[in-house]
Design an enzyme around this catalytic site. Structure first.
Site, PDB file in Angstrom:
ATOM      1  N   GLY A 167       0.826  -1.195   0.000  1.00 41.60           N
ATOM      2  CA  GLY A 167       0.000   0.000   0.000  1.00 41.60           C
ATOM      3  C   GLY A 167       0.862   1.247   0.000  1.00 41.60           C
ATOM      4  O   GLY A 167       2.011   1.225   0.467  1.00 41.60           O
ATOM      5  N   GLY A 225       0.760  -4.982   1.066  1.00 41.41           N
ATOM      6  CA  GLY A 225      -0.569  -4.927   0.469  1.00 41.41           C
ATOM      7  C   GLY A 225      -0.718  -5.799  -0.757  1.00 41.41           C
ATOM      8  O   GLY A 225      -1.815  -6.283  -1.067  1.00 41.41           O
ATOM      9  N   GLU A 236       6.626  -5.193   7.119  1.00 42.21           N
ATOM     10  CA  GLU A 236       6.070  -4.126   7.954  1.00 42.21           C
ATOM     11  C   GLU A 236       6.872  -3.796   9.204  1.00 42.21           C
ATOM     12  O   GLU A 236       6.785  -2.681   9.722  1.00 42.21           O
ATOM     13  CB  GLU A 236       4.625  -4.492   8.357  1.00 42.21           C
ATOM     14  CG  GLU A 236       3.612  -4.404   7.238  1.00 42.21           C
ATOM     15  CD  GLU A 236       3.642  -5.590   6.301  1.00 42.21           C
ATOM     16  OE1 GLU A 236       2.940  -5.563   5.278  1.00 42.21           O
ATOM     17  OE2 GLU A 236       4.388  -6.564   6.575  1.00 42.21           O
ATOM     18  N   ASP A 241      -0.287  -6.923   8.124  1.00 39.60           N
ATOM     19  CA  ASP A 241      -1.731  -6.718   8.186  1.00 39.60           C
ATOM     20  C   ASP A 241      -2.375  -7.292   6.921  1.00 39.60           C
ATOM     21  O   ASP A 241      -2.028  -8.387   6.521  1.00 39.60           O
ATOM     22  CB  ASP A 241      -2.048  -5.230   8.389  1.00 39.60           C
ATOM     23  CG  ASP A 241      -1.510  -4.350   7.281  1.00 39.60           C
ATOM     24  OD1 ASP A 241      -0.509  -4.725   6.633  1.00 39.60           O
ATOM     25  OD2 ASP A 241      -2.090  -3.275   7.035  1.00 39.60           O
TER      26      ASP A 241
END
Length: 382
Positions: A82, A132, A155, A163
């Site tokens: 992302g 992402g 991350e 996530d």
């Protein structure tokens, strides 16, 4: 590609995601989604996420569309994650988490939609698949890797945690130690290992992309039959995955399974001690060790506890908790400093809230995880 559809992207760069339709079994259709930001390794912006979600809803209602194909533009990546720099800038400018919450909420909604999509989803995961991008890929029924694929969840280096549903899909792997290792070290998994541990379903050559599409386009199906659609896809994938020309990539991660189990045993303090004393020899493991030791100590605590909590949880409950946790990491965790150091200023010298894993206050971890109120930590810190 033929039959290009219009793309609705408010405030987005022109054509940052491109929608097409290709024939499937001659008389039906396959919806094609191409992430088209190769200069940024196809990182996902909020308008891209919104446009993809809207198009998928439309295709879900179109009976002539029988499958979905996901791919990235360029040769380097399917999707490197992302666009967290936008989230960082919103936090710096607005001093609130409204955009942050919207970004993660809509990204996770897209991932969830793909997980539950009513038609087969095929992801061509060549090149880098990170963060992402892993969320999109792991939500797909058919997860194809090539000799150029490198899968990772990085991350910890930006003060976040894996996530996009990773709390769920990492727990679907057979080995808890591997799940922890991937989450804590950002290890880049090659195609052979990805298939072996369950991140990917098929290994094909990068040059087979056009051939696979052609086989799906030219297949035979007289009447609309979901089982026949699945059979066509699986037969095409099986045939190409059996090619004698496939490069024999040496398994790296699976060959180190005993080492990974040893390193990842115990709580985060045990893991830290094991990693600190570990003397890796291969470049991939040297990088993995360094990433862990230089990553956010707070994130390391969160990662281990979040993975443990998510065992046996539903996908819905995982996404709900991830949304709360991600916003908390942005509001009072290491996220902003991690993005600044790695992606904005690029000095690679983050000033984490805690210097070492042993310095992290458990009360702080529980606040971010939503298990404890802020006032309790303030009292504990005196």
């Amino acid at each position: 590609m033929a039959n290009r559809l219009s793309v609705v992207e408010a405030t987005a760069n022109s054509n940052s995601v491109i929608f097409d339709v290709l024939p499937f079994a001659k008389q039906y259709k396959m919806g094609v989604i191409q992430l088209n930001r190769p200069e940024s390794l196809n990182s996902l912006t909020l308008p891209m996420i919104q446009a993809i979600y809207s198009q998928l809803e439309e295709w879900a209602m179109d009976q002539t569309v029988v499958a979905i194909w996901l791919e990235g533009a360029g040769a380097k990546a399917f999707c490197a994650g992302g666009n967290v720099v936008d989230v960082y800038r919103s936090l710096e400018k607005e001093r609130d988490t409204s955009y942050c919450e919207q970004f993660f909420r809509e990204e996770y909604a897209l991932d969830y939609l793909l997980h539950r999509f009513s038609k087969p989803v095929i992801c061509w995961g060549s090149g880098y698949v990170m963060g992402g991008g892993m969320g999109l890929m792991m939500a797909s029924n058919y997860r194809i890797v090539t000799e150029k694929s490198r899968l990772s969840m990085p991350e910890i280096s930006i003060g976040l945690y894996p996530d996009v549903g990773a709390s769920y899909f990492l727990n679907q792997l057979d080995d808890d130690a591997v799940a922890r290792f991937l989450a804590l070290t950002a290890y880049q998994v090659n195609a052979t290992d990805a298939c072996e541990i369950g991140l990917a379903t098929h290994y094909l050559m990068e040059q087979d992309c056009a051939e696979l599409k052609q086989r799906l386009m030219m297949a035979q199906m007289t009447d609309l039959n979901p089982e026949k659609v699945t059979l066509i896809i699986e037969q095409a994938l099986f045939t190409l995955s059996q090619s004698d020309d496939l490069p024999l990539l040496k398994p790296e991660l699976t060959a180190l399974s005993p080492t990974v189990v040893s390193l990842m045993t115990g709580d985060i303090h045990n893991i830290y001690a094991s990693m600190l004393s570990y003397s890796p020899e291969c470049p991939a493991m040297i990088k993995a060790k360094n990433t862990f030791l230089t990553g956010s100590p707070l994130s390391a605590h969160i990662i281990v506890q979040q993975l443990e909590w998510a065992k046996h949880q539903t996908l819905e409950s995982v996404f709900a908790r991830e949304l709360e946790l991600s916003v908390s990491c942005c509001k009072q965790g290491d996220f902003s400093e991690g993005v600044r150091a790695l992606l904005v200023d690029k000095d690679k010298r983050p000033k984490w809230l805690y210097g070492r894993v042993s310095d992290v206050l458990e009360e702080k971890v529980q606040i971010l995880l939503g298990n404890k109120k802020l006032i309790d930590v303030m009292d504990a810190e005196g």
